[in-house]
Motif scaffolding. Sequence first.
Motif, mmCIF file in Angstrom:
data_model
loop_
_atom_site.group_PDB
_atom_site.id
_atom_site.type_symbol
_atom_site.label_atom_id
_atom_site.label_comp_id
_atom_site.label_asym_id
_atom_site.label_seq_id
_atom_site.Cartn_x
_atom_site.Cartn_y
_atom_site.Cartn_z
ATOM 1 N N VAL A 100 0.923 -1.156 -0.132
ATOM 2 C CA VAL A 100 -0.108 -0.034 0.044
ATOM 3 C C VAL A 100 1.026 1.025 0.257
ATOM 4 O O VAL A 100 0.707 2.240 -0.748
ATOM 5 C CB VAL A 100 -0.954 0.190 1.147
ATOM 6 C CG1 VAL A 100 -1.903 1.259 1.188
ATOM 7 C CG2 VAL A 100 -1.878 -1.143 0.927
ATOM 8 N N SER A 101 1.895 1.434 0.703
ATOM 9 C CA SER A 101 2.650 2.335 0.804
ATOM 10 C C SER A 101 3.373 2.575 -0.716
ATOM 11 O O SER A 101 3.944 3.870 -0.903
ATOM 12 C CB SER A 101 3.906 2.089 1.854
ATOM 13 O OG SER A 101 3.363 1.844 3.040
ATOM 14 N N TYR A 102 3.982 1.380 -1.441
ATOM 15 C CA TYR A 102 4.336 1.501 -2.631
ATOM 16 C C TYR A 102 3.465 2.287 -3.515
ATOM 17 O O TYR A 102 3.760 3.220 -4.373
ATOM 18 C CB TYR A 102 4.684 0.206 -3.223
ATOM 19 C CG TYR A 102 4.825 0.098 -4.604
ATOM 20 C CD1 TYR A 102 6.189 0.647 -5.068
ATOM 21 C CD2 TYR A 102 4.071 -0.880 -5.414
ATOM 22 C CE1 TYR A 102 6.346 0.245 -6.406
ATOM 23 C CE2 TYR A 102 4.482 -0.899 -6.836
ATOM 24 C CZ TYR A 102 5.513 -0.418 -7.225
ATOM 25 O OH TYR A 102 5.623 -0.634 -8.477
ATOM 26 N N THR A 103 2.410 2.151 -3.562
ATOM 27 C CA THR A 103 1.166 2.663 -4.329
ATOM 28 C C THR A 103 1.298 4.268 -4.070
ATOM 29 O O THR A 103 1.281 5.054 -4.969
ATOM 30 C CB THR A 103 -0.101 2.194 -4.203
ATOM 31 O OG1 THR A 103 -0.141 0.798 -4.459
ATOM 32 C CG2 THR A 103 -1.149 2.629 -5.317
ATOM 33 N N ARG A 104 1.457 4.601 -2.719
ATOM 34 C CA ARG A 104 1.399 5.989 -2.261
ATOM 35 C C ARG A 104 2.642 6.867 -3.100
ATOM 36 O O ARG A 104 2.680 7.624 -3.775
ATOM 37 C CB ARG A 104 1.599 6.149 -0.833
ATOM 38 C CG ARG A 104 1.356 7.403 -0.382
ATOM 39 C CD ARG A 104 1.230 7.607 0.850
ATOM 40 N NE ARG A 104 1.524 9.036 1.352
ATOM 41 C CZ ARG A 104 0.744 10.021 1.683
ATOM 42 N NH1 ARG A 104 -0.515 9.719 1.372
ATOM 43 N NH2 ARG A 104 1.087 11.145 2.004
ATOM 44 N N GLY A 105 3.720 5.972 -3.126
ATOM 45 C CA GLY A 105 4.822 6.586 -3.796
ATOM 46 C C GLY A 105 4.541 6.655 -5.205
ATOM 47 O O GLY A 105 5.208 7.754 -5.739
ATOM 48 N N LEU A 106 4.181 5.784 -5.796
ATOM 49 C CA LEU A 106 3.924 5.966 -7.274
ATOM 50 C C LEU A 106 3.210 7.020 -7.779
ATOM 51 O O LEU A 106 3.370 7.720 -8.747
ATOM 52 C CB LEU A 106 3.106 4.712 -7.943
ATOM 53 C CG LEU A 106 3.859 3.168 -7.984
ATOM 54 C CD1 LEU A 106 3.016 2.330 -8.335
ATOM 55 C CD2 LEU A 106 5.083 3.446 -8.819
ATOM 56 N N TYR A 107 2.225 7.511 -6.656
ATOM 57 C CA TYR A 107 1.414 8.549 -6.992
ATOM 58 C C TYR A 107 1.977 9.783 -6.563
ATOM 59 O O TYR A 107 1.362 10.873 -6.540
ATOM 60 C CB TYR A 107 0.109 8.318 -6.548
ATOM 61 C CG TYR A 107 -0.829 7.701 -7.112
ATOM 62 C CD1 TYR A 107 -0.882 6.322 -7.215
ATOM 63 C CD2 TYR A 107 -1.760 8.229 -8.240
ATOM 64 C CE1 TYR A 107 -1.540 5.580 -7.926
ATOM 65 C CE2 TYR A 107 -2.434 7.340 -8.900
ATOM 66 C CZ TYR A 107 -2.682 6.047 -8.981
ATOM 67 O OH TYR A 107 -3.205 5.147 -9.580
ATOM 68 N N GLY A 108 3.462 10.017 -6.266
ATOM 69 C CA GLY A 108 3.987 11.376 -5.935
ATOM 70 C C GLY A 108 3.911 11.784 -4.697
ATOM 71 O O GLY A 108 4.061 12.964 -4.338
ATOM 72 N N LYS A 109 3.524 10.951 -3.765
ATOM 73 C CA LYS A 109 3.274 11.266 -2.439
ATOM 74 C C LYS A 109 4.337 10.778 -1.633
ATOM 75 O O LYS A 109 4.880 9.838 -1.655
ATOM 76 C CB LYS A 109 1.714 10.655 -1.833
ATOM 77 C CG LYS A 109 0.840 11.385 -2.407
ATOM 78 C CD LYS A 109 0.570 12.696 -1.970
ATOM 79 C CE LYS A 109 -0.852 13.464 -2.633
ATOM 80 N NZ LYS A 109 -1.821 13.744 -1.666
ATOM 81 N N SER A 110 4.983 11.788 -0.399
ATOM 82 C CA SER A 110 6.080 11.224 0.402
ATOM 83 C C SER A 110 5.308 10.085 1.110
ATOM 84 O O SER A 110 4.259 10.242 1.543
ATOM 85 C CB SER A 110 6.296 12.347 1.125
ATOM 86 O OG SER A 110 5.421 12.934 1.899
ATOM 87 N N SER A 111 6.084 9.294 2.001
ATOM 88 C CA SER A 111 5.642 8.227 2.702
ATOM 89 C C SER A 111 4.949 8.883 3.989
ATOM 90 O O SER A 111 5.130 9.779 4.474
ATOM 91 C CB SER A 111 6.838 7.440 3.193
ATOM 92 O OG SER A 111 6.968 7.354 4.585
ATOM 93 N N ASN A 112 3.716 8.157 4.173
ATOM 94 C CA ASN A 112 3.174 8.835 5.521
ATOM 95 C C ASN A 112 2.475 7.600 6.119
ATOM 96 O O ASN A 112 1.280 6.879 5.943
ATOM 97 C CB ASN A 112 1.987 9.603 5.120
ATOM 98 C CG ASN A 112 1.029 10.228 6.093
ATOM 99 O OD1 ASN A 112 1.410 9.776 7.224
ATOM 100 N ND2 ASN A 112 0.465 11.353 5.663
ATOM 101 N N PRO A 113 3.243 6.957 6.936
ATOM 102 C CA PRO A 113 2.829 5.560 7.639
ATOM 103 C C PRO A 113 1.663 5.911 8.549
ATOM 104 O O PRO A 113 0.585 4.807 8.608
ATOM 105 C CB PRO A 113 3.913 5.209 8.898
ATOM 106 C CG PRO A 113 5.112 5.798 8.238
ATOM 107 C CD PRO A 113 4.380 7.190 7.516
#
Lengths: 310, 253
Positions: A100-113
């Motif tokens: 799920v974190s990987y997908t957030r990165g793909l969309y150009g968002k910084s990591s946000n646990p």
Amino acid sequence: MLETLISIKNLSKTYNNSFEALKSVNLEINKGEIFALLGPNGAGKTTMISIICGLVRPTSGEVKVNGSDIVSEYKITRSQIGYVPQELTLEQFETVFQNVSYTRGLYGKSSNPKHIEKILKDLSLWDKKSMRLGQLSGGMKRRVLIAKALSHEPSVLFLDEPTAGVDVELRQDMWRIVEKLRQSGVTIILTTHYIEEAEAIADRVGVIDNGEMIVVDETSKLISRMGQKKLTIQLQEKVMQLPESLAKYNLELASDGFSLAYSYDKESKQTGITNLLQQVKDSGMKLSDLKTEQGTLEDIFVSLVHKEKK
Amino acid sequence: MNYYAIKAIYLHEMDRLWRTLFQSILSPVVSTSLYFIVFGSVIGGMVPQVDGVSYGSFIVPGLLMLTLLTQSLSNSSFGIYMPKFSGSIYEILAAPISSFEIVIGFVGASATKSLIVGSIILITATFFAEVRIDHPFVMVFLLVLTCLTFSLFGFLIGILSENFEQLQVIPLIVVTPLVFLGGSLYSIEMLPEFWQQVSYFNPVVYLINGMRWAFYGVSDINIWTSVFTMLGFLLICIVSTIFILTKGYRIKS
């Protein structure tokens, strides 16, 4: 006044094998609504949402998301869209949280646990966060796909057949999730085969068949138009011809002469059933059984296409 | 530029390396060590010096290149093919990422993995042969260039492949023979005149000789010819990748 979020103008798609999946489709989707796209297999539902999400190239036409063009301004439009595919397409060996974190990165968002934690908790996936995707059940995988689609905080979510092949409990769970998302301000577009699904959760419904948008309407209006039910009256003795007194009910006499079919509007206060049964009795016919059935999606499509042609 | 997406793809691919440590690192190290034992120590003892270098040392650049080429090809071709195979490529295609950013993520990770493996192979080689590096900067440059070029080539293979057979066929049928016939285990001067001329059509000959020059200052081919041949191949891979991704060939309808 309702604000348009997605505007589709004259959208057409012809695949390399000459199959015309979309034929000059026009549609507007409003901000904050749940829009259900109904249609049989091969109607063009998946093609339409795949084009908006950037997975399929349009042959012609224009699609704008929040005023931005999906081709020339694809980075702007795609960053606002979350997409849940029909198939359970997940890698097997990653953990839920990683994926799920990987997908957030793909969309150009910084990591946000913290945000990922919230999504996983909302979708009842938090206790599965360290499990590998391959170890999850089909229902859990579908939730992971939703979590991935929400990981980058999209303003519009596309769900392609979210309840296809899932059990009743999970289906109702999905409906609750969708409603919750809508309340948080997310616009939702879903495709489905199931008219009950559209009836349960959608504000508006579009019916697509053979690449053409047949009708777009508010769900309640469409349901009332589609709300024909059929009452079948089984008779103890064969009837060769209907008596004159029953003519006004437009009954269909079965070819074997042992049953009568009566179509009525279930939304109507006066369905005419009581009077019909009384008339049947008065005309000397004896009943052996009664059966009612909801018109199928196929019946509805046939009816709509027929109306369009007229 | 979507830096977060590049980072996400890069780290996602690097994760695969740590998950498959045996396959990714130990396996090439073991197989290359066997080459050193068999060719370097056993056969090398019976072979006189080649170009003033012991046979065991002579084959180090060639075996290093053999590993780099095969690793770079398999890392990147599998890297992009697996999401295609599982269907999860949809999320890359639906994300706000340009083709260029996708390539940087996949090819960068593949090249990094190959460099890690190559460095380990180089250290391993010192246990079996005397290794000397006369031109360390050229060696590093060629290492990076080879990893990038063949990772890009592997990426193309992964994009174009429609099944596992196609994914394997180019590395097995084309690349491995080219590497073995590219002078990794011998000097092309040892070949008969005719085969020497044929070898000049093998691009891998230029790579291996370039690397051998970086190690020992000896080569069958001028170093600049080697470098420009590599750069030319890199350019062909870049242009082909841009063309295929722009057209969406075999990934988008």
